[in-house]
Design an enzyme around this catalytic site. Structure first.
Site, mmCIF file in Angstrom:
data_model
loop_
_atom_site.group_PDB
_atom_site.id
_atom_site.type_symbol
_atom_site.label_atom_id
_atom_site.label_comp_id
_atom_site.label_asym_id
_atom_site.label_seq_id
_atom_site.Cartn_x
_atom_site.Cartn_y
_atom_site.Cartn_z
ATOM 1 N N SER A 17 7.122 81.098 38.445
ATOM 2 C CA SER A 17 6.541 80.446 39.614
ATOM 3 C C SER A 17 5.098 80.913 39.733
ATOM 4 O O SER A 17 4.730 81.955 39.189
ATOM 5 C CB SER A 17 7.325 80.860 40.865
ATOM 6 N N TYR B 131 10.892 87.571 46.501
ATOM 7 C CA TYR B 131 10.921 86.534 45.472
ATOM 8 C C TYR B 131 9.826 86.776 44.437
ATOM 9 O O TYR B 131 10.078 86.751 43.231
ATOM 10 C CB TYR B 131 10.745 85.166 46.127
ATOM 11 N N LYS C 273 9.965 87.589 40.304
ATOM 12 C CA LYS C 273 9.280 86.750 39.319
ATOM 13 C C LYS C 273 8.167 87.531 38.601
ATOM 14 O O LYS C 273 7.926 87.306 37.411
ATOM 15 C CB LYS C 273 8.704 85.501 39.996
ATOM 16 N N THR D 180 12.415 69.998 45.569
ATOM 17 C CA THR D 180 13.804 70.331 45.263
ATOM 18 C C THR D 180 14.452 70.923 46.510
ATOM 19 O O THR D 180 13.863 70.896 47.595
ATOM 20 C CB THR D 180 13.903 71.378 44.119
#
Length: 305
Positions: free
Chosen positions: A145, A158, A162, A193
């Protein structure tokens, strides 16, 4: 290499929805006869994607897998090799975003974030490297990401997962190059999404009463994030096209940015703007600039009550 994808075995995790499902469908449509291994937790949705791919002419194996369980990741590799005898391209796509202020995210949620986004992909990769080496090469593509290059408030956990995935990818790229195993990272920005809605659910599970926290103002703004990013959001199919570039390039790059203006954003945030300015931008974007005033107002209100 693109014409030979029809002879390849491609394993895609997180294949029931979003980017993984789109990639499977695009591959099946473009490369008739391709062999796909589709893995995800939701068996019913996985079956629907698989049927779509079979109608398009793909040979499909589905394996219901929770990447947060290392033993299931290893079992996925074993079932795949037992069925097809090989994996030519591994797409580590499964992942989710545990959002929330780091002060408040429960440690169990931190462990789950790293289990799914890092340890599961690592275990699966470890299990598949030996057969790639024995067959003379392969490709590993890790879906990261922009948050794997830039950290921001409310998304620190998060980003940490990543960032770690990108570090593993860099090391693997150097370690596996002598065996003709190429490693690339794909870095999407906002994508249309279920990611944001799922992230919202994770916040609710980890922080049962957001209204009672000092970060109420920021958590409230988080619910508006989809509206803020929708104008620049890519479709899953657009990201799938970038992944296919990494799959088929004769000399694949180490990183592929899959976001409108993503390269410019990274350049400005990492190379040009001073840290205080970058901090201020993200604080405003995620509502951290509202937190202190909101908290103080509530404290005074409670005191007066």
């Amino acid at each position: 290499m693109s014409h030979s994808l029809t002879t390849q075995v491609v394993l895609i995790t997180g294949a029931s929805t979003g980017i993984g499902a789109a990639l499977a469908k695009v591959l099946a449509a473009r490369f008739r006869g391709i062999r796909l291994v589709l893995a995800a937790r939701q068996g019913d949705k996985l079956d629907m994607v698989a049927e779509h791919c079979r109608v398009a002419g793909a040979d499909v194996l589905t394996v219901v897998t929770d990447l947060g369980q290392v033993d299931q990741a290893i079992a996925l590799a074993e079932k795949t090799l037992s069925h097809f005898g090989q994996v030519d391209i591994l797409i580590n796509n499964a992942g989710y975003g545990q959002m929330g202020p780091l002060e408040l995210v429960p440690i169990r949620a931190c462990q789950q974030q790293f289990a799914v986004n890092l340890l599961g992909p690592l275990a699966l990769t470890q299990a598949l490297i030996p057969q790639m080496r024995d067959r003379g090469g392969g490709r590993i593509i890790n879906v990261s990401s922009l948050g794997g290059r830039l950290a921001f408030p409310i998304g620190g956990l998060y980003s940490a997962s990543k960032f770690a995935l990108e570090a593993l990818s860099d090391s693997l790229r150097m370690e596996l190059q002598p065996f003709n195993i190429r490693v690339s990272v794909v870095e999407p920005g906002p994508v249309s999404t279920e990611f944001i809605s799922v992230s919202g659910e994770q916040v609710k599970q980890g922080i049962p009463d957001p209204e009672a926290t000092p970060y109420r103002a920021a958590l409230k703004k988080l619910t508006q994030l989809e509206q803020q990013t929708s104008a620049n959001a890519w479709t899953s199919e657009q990201v799938a096209d970038v992944i296919i570039k990494a799959m088929t390039a004769r000399r694949p790059r180490s990183r592929y940015v899959a976001a409108t203006g993503g390269d410019f954003l990274l350049f400005m945030m990492r190379r040009v703007l001073p840290t205080w300015m970058v901090d201020r931008f993200w604080q405003q974007f995620y509502g951290i600039d509202r937190v202190a005033k909101d908290w103080e107002t509530r404290r005074k209100g409670l005191g007066e009550g």
